[in-house]
Write an enzyme that holds these catalytic residues in place. Sequence first.
Site, PDB file in Angstrom:
ATOM      1  N   CYS A 135      53.561  18.429  -6.526  1.00 56.25           N
ATOM      2  CA  CYS A 135      53.390  19.519  -7.485  1.00 56.25           C
ATOM      3  C   CYS A 135      54.361  19.282  -8.657  1.00 56.25           C
ATOM      4  O   CYS A 135      54.343  18.224  -9.268  1.00 56.25           O
ATOM      5  CB  CYS A 135      53.617  20.860  -6.775  1.00 56.25           C
ATOM      6  SG  CYS A 135      53.607  22.328  -7.801  1.00 56.25           S
ATOM      7  N   ASP A 190      42.124  20.776  -9.378  1.00 58.34           N
ATOM      8  CA  ASP A 190      43.502  21.101  -9.770  1.00 58.34           C
ATOM      9  C   ASP A 190      43.579  21.498 -11.232  1.00 58.34           C
ATOM     10  O   ASP A 190      43.540  20.637 -12.119  1.00 58.34           O
ATOM     11  CB  ASP A 190      44.397  19.892  -9.495  1.00 58.34           C
ATOM     12  CG  ASP A 190      45.880  20.233  -9.518  1.00 58.34           C
ATOM     13  OD1 ASP A 190      46.234  21.313 -10.012  1.00 58.34           O
ATOM     14  OD2 ASP A 190      46.669  19.414  -9.037  1.00 58.34           O
ATOM     15  N   HIS A 222      45.129  21.548  -5.394  1.00 58.77           N
ATOM     16  CA  HIS A 222      46.552  21.458  -5.709  1.00 58.77           C
ATOM     17  C   HIS A 222      47.334  21.936  -4.477  1.00 58.77           C
ATOM     18  O   HIS A 222      47.088  23.016  -3.962  1.00 58.77           O
ATOM     19  CB  HIS A 222      46.874  22.346  -6.908  1.00 58.77           C
ATOM     20  CG  HIS A 222      48.300  22.263  -7.340  1.00 58.77           C
ATOM     21  ND1 HIS A 222      48.787  21.214  -8.071  1.00 58.77           N
ATOM     22  CD2 HIS A 222      49.349  23.091  -7.126  1.00 58.77           C
ATOM     23  CE1 HIS A 222      50.081  21.395  -8.298  1.00 58.77           C
ATOM     24  NE2 HIS A 222      50.447  22.531  -7.729  1.00 58.77           N
TER      25      HIS A 222
END
Length: 252
Positions: A135, A190, A222
């Site tokens: 991330c 994402d 994500h």
Amino acid sequence: MTTAVHGSSVDIPTPDGTADAYLVHPADGGPHPAVLLYMDGFGLRPHLKSMADRLAAAGYVVLVPNVFYRYSKAPVAELPEFIDLAERPDVIASIRPAAQTLTPERAMRDAAVYLDWLAASPLTTEGPAGVTGYCMGAGLALRTAGTYPDRVAAAGGFHGAFLATDAPDSPHLLADRITAELYFGHADQDTANPADQIDRLDKALSAAGVHHRGEIYPGAQHGYTQADTSMYSEEAAERHWAALLDLFGRRL
């Protein structure tokens, strides 16, 4: 082949205070190659420690710093045991104040400290380190490879966020400084890393002659590596492990 590991909490002095971190290494006492693991936005917690343990069991000394240490020690917010943002949208709001304490400049000042700390440890081998990030941590990994090219041999980024934006300090703009080999596992579901940014990142790295590979993980969201969240995908997570261990096995 996996090996027994030993993990412990450590405190790392920085110019801005003390960073709490998790350190794990093969129980044989080393030395082994160093890896800096950058957390996702949910921070240093049991699941990230278990990921570090798995990496250490493959033969690495792994440091996972709480990059939000300026705000507080981990955990920086109260998290549910299982994170489902559809049920708990307030979780993002709860970590935002901590995230706002980290700027690119501060993050890279810290990165030098983390790399120095690992290099000075009797547990680590000489030579450049590996970096992996998840991330927001994928952006930190990319930025670290570009800021300290002589100190990073390999870097992986998974379900990365905002890697190649229009911002003047976007991480991809460091491409021409990178000497490490890079690997990115992009989630195709994402919004934090849309197709145009994936393409921009790939073109920047190719133009700079960086040895890299970016792959799209179909159906992955994500956060697909994070087993304590509703975004987790076992198939995508295992693909990430295979790619990361291949990268580190060749370069570290």
